[in-house]
Motif scaffolding. Structure first.
Motif, PDB file in Angstrom:
ATOM      1  N   LEU A  20       0.844  -1.188   0.000  1.00  0.00           N
ATOM      2  CA  LEU A  20       0.000   0.000   0.000  1.00  0.00           C
ATOM      3  C   LEU A  20       0.883   1.243   0.000  1.00  0.00           C
ATOM      4  O   LEU A  20       1.851   1.327   0.754  1.00  0.00           O
ATOM      5  CB  LEU A  20      -0.905   0.033   1.231  1.00  0.00           C
ATOM      6  N   ASP A  21       0.539   2.231  -0.819  1.00  0.00           N
ATOM      7  CA  ASP A  21       1.264   3.492  -0.854  1.00  0.00           C
ATOM      8  C   ASP A  21       1.034   4.224   0.463  1.00  0.00           C
ATOM      9  O   ASP A  21      -0.103   4.382   0.899  1.00  0.00           O
ATOM     10  CB  ASP A  21       0.772   4.334  -2.024  1.00  0.00           C
ATOM     11  N   GLU A  97       5.801  -5.771   5.593  1.00  0.00           N
ATOM     12  CA  GLU A  97       6.834  -5.636   4.570  1.00  0.00           C
ATOM     13  C   GLU A  97       6.886  -4.187   4.092  1.00  0.00           C
ATOM     14  O   GLU A  97       5.868  -3.630   3.686  1.00  0.00           O
ATOM     15  CB  GLU A  97       6.528  -6.549   3.386  1.00  0.00           C
ATOM     16  N   LEU A  98       8.061  -3.593   4.160  1.00  0.00           N
ATOM     17  CA  LEU A  98       8.311  -2.264   3.600  1.00  0.00           C
ATOM     18  C   LEU A  98       9.018  -2.428   2.261  1.00  0.00           C
ATOM     19  O   LEU A  98       9.837  -3.343   2.108  1.00  0.00           O
ATOM     20  CB  LEU A  98       9.235  -1.462   4.507  1.00  0.00           C
ATOM     21  N   ALA A  99       8.713  -1.571   1.328  1.00  0.00           N
ATOM     22  CA  ALA A  99       9.442  -1.548   0.060  1.00  0.00           C
ATOM     23  C   ALA A  99       9.779  -0.102  -0.264  1.00  0.00           C
ATOM     24  O   ALA A  99       8.921   0.775  -0.183  1.00  0.00           O
ATOM     25  CB  ALA A  99       8.613  -2.168  -1.054  1.00  0.00           C
ATOM     26  N   ILE A 115      12.164  -4.758   2.634  1.00  0.00           N
ATOM     27  CA  ILE A 115      12.489  -4.908   4.047  1.00  0.00           C
ATOM     28  C   ILE A 115      11.493  -5.900   4.628  1.00  0.00           C
ATOM     29  O   ILE A 115      10.295  -5.641   4.643  1.00  0.00           O
ATOM     30  CB  ILE A 115      12.419  -3.547   4.777  1.00  0.00           C
ATOM     31  N   SER A 116      11.994  -7.035   5.115  1.00  0.00           N
ATOM     32  CA  SER A 116      11.104  -8.104   5.567  1.00  0.00           C
ATOM     33  C   SER A 116      10.906  -8.103   7.075  1.00  0.00           C
ATOM     34  O   SER A 116      11.817  -7.757   7.832  1.00  0.00           O
ATOM     35  CB  SER A 116      11.638  -9.465   5.115  1.00  0.00           C
ATOM     36  N   GLN A 117       9.706  -8.474   7.478  1.00  0.00           N
ATOM     37  CA  GLN A 117       9.350  -8.637   8.891  1.00  0.00           C
ATOM     38  C   GLN A 117       9.638  -7.365   9.694  1.00  0.00           C
ATOM     39  O   GLN A 117      10.176  -7.418  10.798  1.00  0.00           O
ATOM     40  CB  GLN A 117      10.090  -9.835   9.500  1.00  0.00           C
ATOM     41  N   ALA A 118       9.257  -6.215   9.166  1.00  0.00           N
ATOM     42  CA  ALA A 118       9.525  -4.924   9.809  1.00  0.00           C
ATOM     43  C   ALA A 118       8.460  -4.594  10.848  1.00  0.00           C
ATOM     44  O   ALA A 118       7.299  -4.954  10.697  1.00  0.00           O
ATOM     45  CB  ALA A 118       9.569  -3.817   8.755  1.00  0.00           C
ATOM     46  N   HIS A 144      13.961  -4.845  11.547  1.00  0.00           N
ATOM     47  CA  HIS A 144      13.512  -5.824  10.537  1.00  0.00           C
ATOM     48  C   HIS A 144      14.425  -7.046  10.562  1.00  0.00           C
ATOM     49  O   HIS A 144      15.375  -7.106  11.337  1.00  0.00           O
ATOM     50  CB  HIS A 144      13.483  -5.176   9.154  1.00  0.00           C
ATOM     51  N   GLU A 145      14.127  -7.983   9.678  1.00  0.00           N
ATOM     52  CA  GLU A 145      14.901  -9.222   9.634  1.00  0.00           C
ATOM     53  C   GLU A 145      15.581  -9.431   8.294  1.00  0.00           C
ATOM     54  O   GLU A 145      15.863 -10.562   7.910  1.00  0.00           O
ATOM     55  CB  GLU A 145      13.994 -10.403   9.984  1.00  0.00           C
ATOM     56  N   GLY A 146      15.852  -8.372   7.580  1.00  0.00           N
ATOM     57  CA  GLY A 146      16.626  -8.512   6.354  1.00  0.00           C
ATOM     58  C   GLY A 146      16.160  -7.607   5.238  1.00  0.00           C
ATOM     59  O   GLY A 146      15.028  -7.163   5.192  1.00  0.00           O
TER      60      GLY A 146
END
Length: 152
Positions: A20-21, A97-99, A115-118, A144-146
């Motif tokens: 989502l934006d 999840e962040l992108a 960005i995973s598991q943030a 986060h986790e990676g």
């Protein structure tokens, strides 16, 4: 002029949260990860020998998002509510999840950091100063986790 051979500037990017934006941000930082080295020496190696090295654990910095406070869209689209609800859930935190997508001059994505598991670990309001002449900036920091990187 063909700009495809020029490096991409850092000022055109998009941030999404669970696809989502989430609006515009004036600054994104912390897109850093590293692999810590494990060093080993023993007594038979002599004084001039360098330690043996091998890859160890991965380490990633927190991601920091900053933007100007706008009355119509205050509170990071619910991010602050998300941060404040953490303490009410018996140490359970909702992760997402962040992108962060870097865009070219035409607005097309050139590279995306996933960005995973943030989840949020810090929220900060602006520094208020009666004699100041700056925009009020709010900050939200995620752990986060990676980080993964993709290109289209």
């Amino acid at each position: 002029m063909d700009y495809s051979k020029y490096p991409i500037p850092v000022f055109h990017y998009k941030v999404t949260w669970n696809n989502l934006d989430v609006g515009g941000f004036s600054e994104v930082s912390g897109l850093t990860q590293e692999i810590q080295a494990i060093e080993y020496r023993d007594g038979t190696m002599g004084y001039a020998a360098f330690p043996l090295k091998r890859p160890g654990l991965k380490k990633a910095n927190n991601i920091s998002l900053k933007r100007g406070i706008v009355k119509a869209n205050n509170g990071f689209n619910g991010f602050f509510d998300w941060f404040n609800n953490y303490a009410k859930k018996d140490q359970h935190v909702d992760r997402g999840e962040l992108a962060i997508a870097l865009c070219n001059d035409e607005g097309d994505t050139v590279m995306t950091w996933h960005i995973s598991q943030a989840w949020p670990v810090k929220c900060e309001g602006p520094g208020l100063k009666a004699s100041g002449n700056e925009i009020a900036i709010e900050t939200l920091e995620f752990t986060h986790e990676g980080i993964g990187v993709t290109t289209p």
